[in-house]
Design an enzyme around this catalytic site. Structure first.
Site, PDB file in Angstrom:
ATOM      1  N   THR A 127       1.050  -1.465   0.350  1.00  0.00           N
ATOM      2  CA  THR A 127       0.406   0.248  -0.131  1.00  0.00           C
ATOM      3  C   THR A 127       0.633   0.930  -0.404  1.00  0.00           C
ATOM      4  O   THR A 127       2.469   1.311   1.049  1.00  0.00           O
ATOM      5  CB  THR A 127      -1.070  -0.003   1.235  1.00  0.00           C
ATOM      6  OG1 THR A 127      -1.887   1.461   1.555  1.00  0.00           O
ATOM      7  CG2 THR A 127       0.190   0.049   2.635  1.00  0.00           C
ATOM      8  N   GLU A 129       0.679   3.722   1.751  1.00  0.00           N
ATOM      9  CA  GLU A 129       0.701   4.011   3.616  1.00  0.00           C
ATOM     10  C   GLU A 129       1.323   3.986   3.903  1.00  0.00           C
ATOM     11  O   GLU A 129       2.160   4.437   4.786  1.00  0.00           O
ATOM     12  CB  GLU A 129      -0.880   3.305   4.021  1.00  0.00           C
ATOM     13  CG  GLU A 129      -2.673   3.771   3.267  1.00  0.00           C
ATOM     14  CD  GLU A 129      -2.295   5.394   4.327  1.00  0.00           C
ATOM     15  OE1 GLU A 129      -2.006   5.865   5.077  1.00  0.00           O
ATOM     16  OE2 GLU A 129      -3.360   6.069   3.544  1.00  0.00           O
ATOM     17  N   TYR A 151      -1.440   0.381  10.250  1.00  0.00           N
ATOM     18  CA  TYR A 151      -2.047  -0.288   9.356  1.00  0.00           C
ATOM     19  C   TYR A 151      -0.687  -0.214   8.339  1.00  0.00           C
ATOM     20  O   TYR A 151      -0.350  -1.065   7.295  1.00  0.00           O
ATOM     21  CB  TYR A 151      -3.497   0.272   8.264  1.00  0.00           C
ATOM     22  CG  TYR A 151      -3.494   0.276   6.847  1.00  0.00           C
ATOM     23  CD1 TYR A 151      -3.739  -1.599   6.415  1.00  0.00           C
ATOM     24  CD2 TYR A 151      -3.047   0.896   5.945  1.00  0.00           C
ATOM     25  CE1 TYR A 151      -4.098  -2.241   5.107  1.00  0.00           C
ATOM     26  CE2 TYR A 151      -3.670   0.073   4.967  1.00  0.00           C
ATOM     27  CZ  TYR A 151      -3.436  -1.118   4.073  1.00  0.00           C
ATOM     28  OH  TYR A 151      -3.628  -1.501   2.885  1.00  0.00           O
ATOM     29  N   LYS A 155       1.580  -3.201   6.927  1.00  0.00           N
ATOM     30  CA  LYS A 155       2.052  -3.160   5.760  1.00  0.00           C
ATOM     31  C   LYS A 155       3.236  -3.572   5.167  1.00  0.00           C
ATOM     32  O   LYS A 155       4.138  -4.209   4.541  1.00  0.00           O
ATOM     33  CB  LYS A 155       1.062  -2.844   4.368  1.00  0.00           C
ATOM     34  CG  LYS A 155      -0.364  -3.306   4.394  1.00  0.00           C
ATOM     35  CD  LYS A 155      -0.469  -4.409   3.744  1.00  0.00           C
ATOM     36  CE  LYS A 155      -2.150  -4.672   3.556  1.00  0.00           C
ATOM     37  NZ  LYS A 155      -2.261  -5.897   2.126  1.00  0.00           N
TER      38      LYS A 155
END
Length: 345
Positions: A127, A129, A151, A155
């Site tokens: 991601t 992010e 999160y 990841k």
């Protein structure tokens, strides 16, 4: 016939990927929770139209023994590991569950594959992010990671697990560093779908208020249906590699919002309450519900503890090496989503 296995098959990306692979002639397997079998029409709603064409296995990413059994039985040619706790806001509220599913779940998948199906080519859903507090704009495969949420951290750990299994055990393992990708199948808790569904409800007279957080955050938004093709292309390459996947264009939440309101010819008043308390904001919202005007309210509850301001991809590598480009424009994506929500109940 090639066999593919998808974790997270009931999600947005999983459902588009399953359709894509079926069209390619694959035998498609997927991991689902056992409880989904008790209420398939609702819990399997994204894949319900193609359910009879799939081979579904009940299990959990948190059960290493079950994954061993499944991979020993299926021995898939390709594995697409999409399953995760992917809602950023929820990861702040429950980091432990996010880490358990996203980190240990990924470790379980790779360890089980190494033991029972080491020939499988594996895609891992990374991601944008992971970039978080970015040091460069735009971001490519060489940009330093600085995640700003549980999160994003989980990841990034998964990304390193993938790299370790590739380098240590010679597994064909890739990470797709996907920037935001949306569709009418996006969950209603995500900001884009929350916007399109609520504005459709406003047009239908069901409500007059849309509650959001930071409108100035900028994201690189693409169409999920385009992005599953990028996942597949990574596993067709001669050598495993990691790729940034995005449109190369960014838009603010405010731009997304305004585009939706404009399409339905609705005017709104912005009420910024993000510096008030949750209680005060809730009280003001309750008063606004009694008015006839349309309001967008910035609520403190929907601001992140650590914001990610700008995410913008530089997807040159995947274009040059695999020939992938995003085919759906921002305006087409918004139109697709708002039109679907207008047709919904």
């Amino acid at each position: 016939m090639k066999k593919a296995f998808i974790t997270g098959i009931t999600g947005q990306d999983g459902s588009y990927l399953a359709e894509f692979l079926l069209d390619k002639g694959y035998e498609v397997h997927g991991l689902i929770r056992r409880v989904a079998l008790e209420d398939p029409r609702n819990r399997l709603k994204r894949i319900y139209p193609i359910k009879d064409k799939l081979i579904l296995h009940s299990g959990s990413l948190q059960s290493y023994s079950r994954l061993l059994e499944i991979f020993d039985e299926v021995k898939p040619d390709e594995v697409y590991h999409l399953g995760a706790q992917s809602f950023v806001h929820e990861s702040f509220d429950d980091a432990f569950t996010t880490f358990d599913i996203n980190i240990y779940g990924t470790l379980n998948v790779f360890s089980a594959l190494k033991k029972k199906s080491s020939h499988s080519k594996v895609y891992f859903a990374g991601t944008s992010e992971m970039f978080g507090k970015v040091e460069a704009i735009p971001q490519d495969e060489n940009t330093k990671f600085h995640p700003r949420s549980p999160y994003g951290i989980s990841k990034l750990a998964g990304y390193e697990i993938v790299r370790n299994y590739r380098e240590s055990y010679g597994m064909f393992a890739c990470t797709g560093i996907l920037f935001n990708h949306e569709s009418p199948r996006r969950g209603c808790e995500f900001v884009t779908r929350k916007i399109t569904k609520t504005i459709a409800d406003i047009k239908k007279g069901k409500t007059n208020i849309l509650v959001l957080g930071n409108l100035d955050a900028k994201r690189d938004w693409g169409y999920a249906g385009d992005y599953v093709r990028a996942m597949w292309l990574m596993l067709q390459a001669e050598k495993p590699n990691d790729y940034v996947v995005g449109t190369g264009k960014s838009h603010s939440v405010r731009e997304f919002l305004d585009c939706c309101f404009k399409k339905l010819n609705i005017n709104y008043e912005l009420i910024d309450l993000h510096k008030t308390s949750n209680t005060e904001a809730d009280y003001i919202i309750s008063e606004l519900k009694n008015k006839k005007d349309v309001f967008v309210v910035q609520h403190p509850l929907f601001y992140r503890p650590a914001e990610v301001d700008v995410l913008l991809s530089y997807p040159k590598k995947i274009k040059d090496e695999l020939g992938w480009v995003s085919e759906t424009s921002f305006e087409e994506l918004v139109d697709m989503m708002i039109s679907e929500d207008m047709m919904g109940g």
